[in-house]
Write a protein that holds these residues in place. Sequence first.
Motif, mmCIF file in Angstrom:
data_model
loop_
_atom_site.group_PDB
_atom_site.id
_atom_site.type_symbol
_atom_site.label_atom_id
_atom_site.label_comp_id
_atom_site.label_asym_id
_atom_site.label_seq_id
_atom_site.Cartn_x
_atom_site.Cartn_y
_atom_site.Cartn_z
ATOM 1 N N PHE A 189 4.014 0.266 2.275
ATOM 2 C CA PHE A 189 3.743 -0.538 3.352
ATOM 3 C C PHE A 189 3.689 -2.040 2.694
ATOM 4 O O PHE A 189 2.511 -2.212 1.779
ATOM 5 N N SER A 216 -3.164 -10.438 14.715
ATOM 6 C CA SER A 216 -3.793 -9.262 13.831
ATOM 7 C C SER A 216 -2.895 -8.289 13.052
ATOM 8 O O SER A 216 -1.737 -8.017 13.653
ATOM 9 N N GLY A 217 -3.274 -8.013 12.167
ATOM 10 C CA GLY A 217 -2.286 -7.095 11.222
ATOM 11 C C GLY A 217 -1.260 -7.747 10.427
ATOM 12 O O GLY A 217 -0.671 -7.146 9.755
ATOM 13 N N CYS A 218 -1.336 -9.042 10.399
ATOM 14 C CA CYS A 218 -0.360 -9.840 9.531
ATOM 15 C C CYS A 218 -0.572 -9.902 8.031
ATOM 16 O O CYS A 218 0.164 -10.455 7.211
ATOM 17 N N GLY A 219 -1.718 -9.578 7.842
ATOM 18 C CA GLY A 219 -2.150 -9.555 6.416
ATOM 19 C C GLY A 219 -3.215 -10.732 5.845
ATOM 20 O O GLY A 219 -3.541 -10.751 4.527
ATOM 21 N N LYS A 220 -3.920 -11.109 6.788
ATOM 22 C CA LYS A 220 -5.010 -12.155 6.327
ATOM 23 C C LYS A 220 -5.982 -11.574 5.739
ATOM 24 O O LYS A 220 -6.449 -12.131 4.697
ATOM 25 N N THR A 221 -6.543 -10.559 6.063
ATOM 26 C CA THR A 221 -7.780 -9.856 5.212
ATOM 27 C C THR A 221 -7.293 -9.494 4.200
ATOM 28 O O THR A 221 -8.091 -9.669 3.155
ATOM 29 N N THR A 222 -6.018 -8.917 3.918
ATOM 30 C CA THR A 222 -5.716 -8.357 2.654
ATOM 31 C C THR A 222 -5.747 -9.633 1.747
ATOM 32 O O THR A 222 -6.171 -9.352 0.394
ATOM 33 N N PHE A 281 0.802 -1.141 0.005
ATOM 34 C CA PHE A 281 0.074 -0.075 0.133
ATOM 35 C C PHE A 281 1.042 1.427 -0.006
ATOM 36 O O PHE A 281 2.157 1.260 0.801
#
Lengths: 361, 268
Positions: free
Chosen positions: A21, A43-49, A14
Amino acid sequence: MQKEIEITGLNKSFGQGASAFHALSGIDLSIGSGEFFTLLGPSGCGKTTLLRIIAGFEEPSTGVLKINGKEVTGLGPSKRPINTVFQSYALFPHMSVADNIGFGLKMLGKPKSEIKSTVAEMLQLVRMEAMADRLPSEISGGQQQRVALARALAPRPRVLLLDEPLSALDLKLRKEMQSELKRLQAETGITFVFVTHDQEEALTMSDRIAVMSAGEILQLGPPQEIYNAPVNRFVADFIGDTNFLILRVKEIGNGEAVLELPGGRQASARLPESISPPVGSRVTAVIRPEQAEPTAAGQGEMQAVVEAATFFGTDTHLHLLLDDAQGFVLRRQNRPDQPSPAPGTRLGLSFAPGALRVLED
Amino acid sequence: MARARFSITQLPGFGLIAIVTFVMLYLPIIILVMFSFNEGVSQSRWEGFSLQWYQAAFNNTQVRDVSLRSLWLAVTASGLATVLATLAALGTTRVGRFPGQTMIYALINQPLMVPEIVTGIALLIFVAAIKVQTGYTGMGYLVAAHTAFCIPFAYLPIRARLETLDHALEAAAADLYASPIQAFRYITLPLMVPGILAGFMLGFVISLDTVVITEFVKSAGQDTLPTYMLGQLRRTVTPEMNAIATLFLALSLVIVTAFFLITRTRGR
Ligand SMILES: Nc1ncnc2c1ncn2[C@@H]1O[C@H](COP(=O)(O)OP(=O)(O)O)[C@@H](O)[C@H]1O
Ligand SMILES: [Mg+2]
């Protein structure tokens, strides 16, 4: 096994230039048809992305994504045979449960009669027949979850993406929905890509797990392999509880290392293929708390003193101090005839061959 | 022992200030309404109950004309303003951040910040110039001026509504094979309706109420109810004016009440 999703060399960042990032780096994975595949990580490791890229809400920066053998770069979410169960459910608040479930079929232009029968079938599948005419605001959180599932399953996608679908539910409901999800997947045969940050959930539900951290996949394999043979410190620490021991290498050979234990005895430990530490150096080795057993003092591989005992119902955690002052936690199943040892008690520790493993670090 | 928490209602004089405030706010209006029912012409001496001033107002064709003009203007201007405000709200909440966004907010809300009299004079000069150039003297000027003035009032509730709408709903629609137009038609638009209605009503009340803008922009024979009443007051004041004002008040109350009811029902 037929490949449903194939991802090669995928990166996602991003922003531009120096301030960019990197949310995902060098992702390679393939997911088989009908598999229950889990992305696990903090949380924040990129799973949703990663899930959003598979669904088509984001484009990868570089890399190839194939669904059912076809490259899908540039196709929007409405052009992919994939449906999502959103983290917030995202039920349409102005539509009844039945209209929510039928929405996808309506957009696909299916005839009314077919929509009606599929909606009825889906309502039955998630056991919500009695709620068909309610609005989402008139049903409980667990029921909303079922409707979100039914809505995503109704168009019969090839792949169902689930983004932490159970994280908003309380423990009891979560357990119930876990087996519900397994049942739905078995009944429909649809490929599930499931996202969670809960390692226990991942272990109980998945055919295979990808453990992620900071945008990378650290380890990929079936739950038993991830649990029993974590490749590095992060995976060992994130999945289950683990004792880390710093030990000296005495001998190397045959994919195993002979390590010197606290107290002077020796034991062999499996070595990952990627490393070969020199004899005499120190390595990090792990033993799971339930894979060691207490024995009489003087017996077993190591000696220890009990510092404290914590009662957990089904089992007790014994906090021990080894001979060289390293800490060790032992998990022992509770039995009425075996009271837990008092602090200060000396005892021995034995463990099965294979319980001790060296980490990549 | 815990001390009672500070409460403004316990300050000395609070009760008195409250009473004075309410008297200042409502007493003049109560008196106005009361004397609309007076038997005689006096605004200060009660001579008995009668509906004669209402009758007079209904029979006054001029009052009827300006009332209808006011209503027509308010519906038209607020309707146009609502359409434009809806588009503006979609543009400012549904396309992600873009450079100059804050500037756009400021521009849309300009009529809230510029003193009405300044807008009025500016419009007077501007409209006069166009009238000279084109010779057109119709209602278009009033419609345009009222529309522009109503936009921020319509924009605020619509934007507020859109901001409470989860973007995931539109994502879910796209995920379920809806085209962008279908997602708007079946998801975004129906969920915006309470905001749109609220915006329309606010615009309607504002247009109905404004004196300054109308006064500066209107051509001959284009009086609205408020400018007509102002004109009449310069001459003789009969309780007929009270009757008209009371009806006007009743209409506003109905609309404002409806506005609150609509904005209170969340998510339908
Ligand atoms: N649109 C975006 N713009 C900038 N950064 C983003 C965007 N989406 C996600 N990120 C960042 O990418 C990282 C991974 O986010 P996410 O995939 O949501 O993690 P997870 O689902 O594992 O919690 C986070 O640090 C997040 O801040
Ligand atoms: Mg997430």
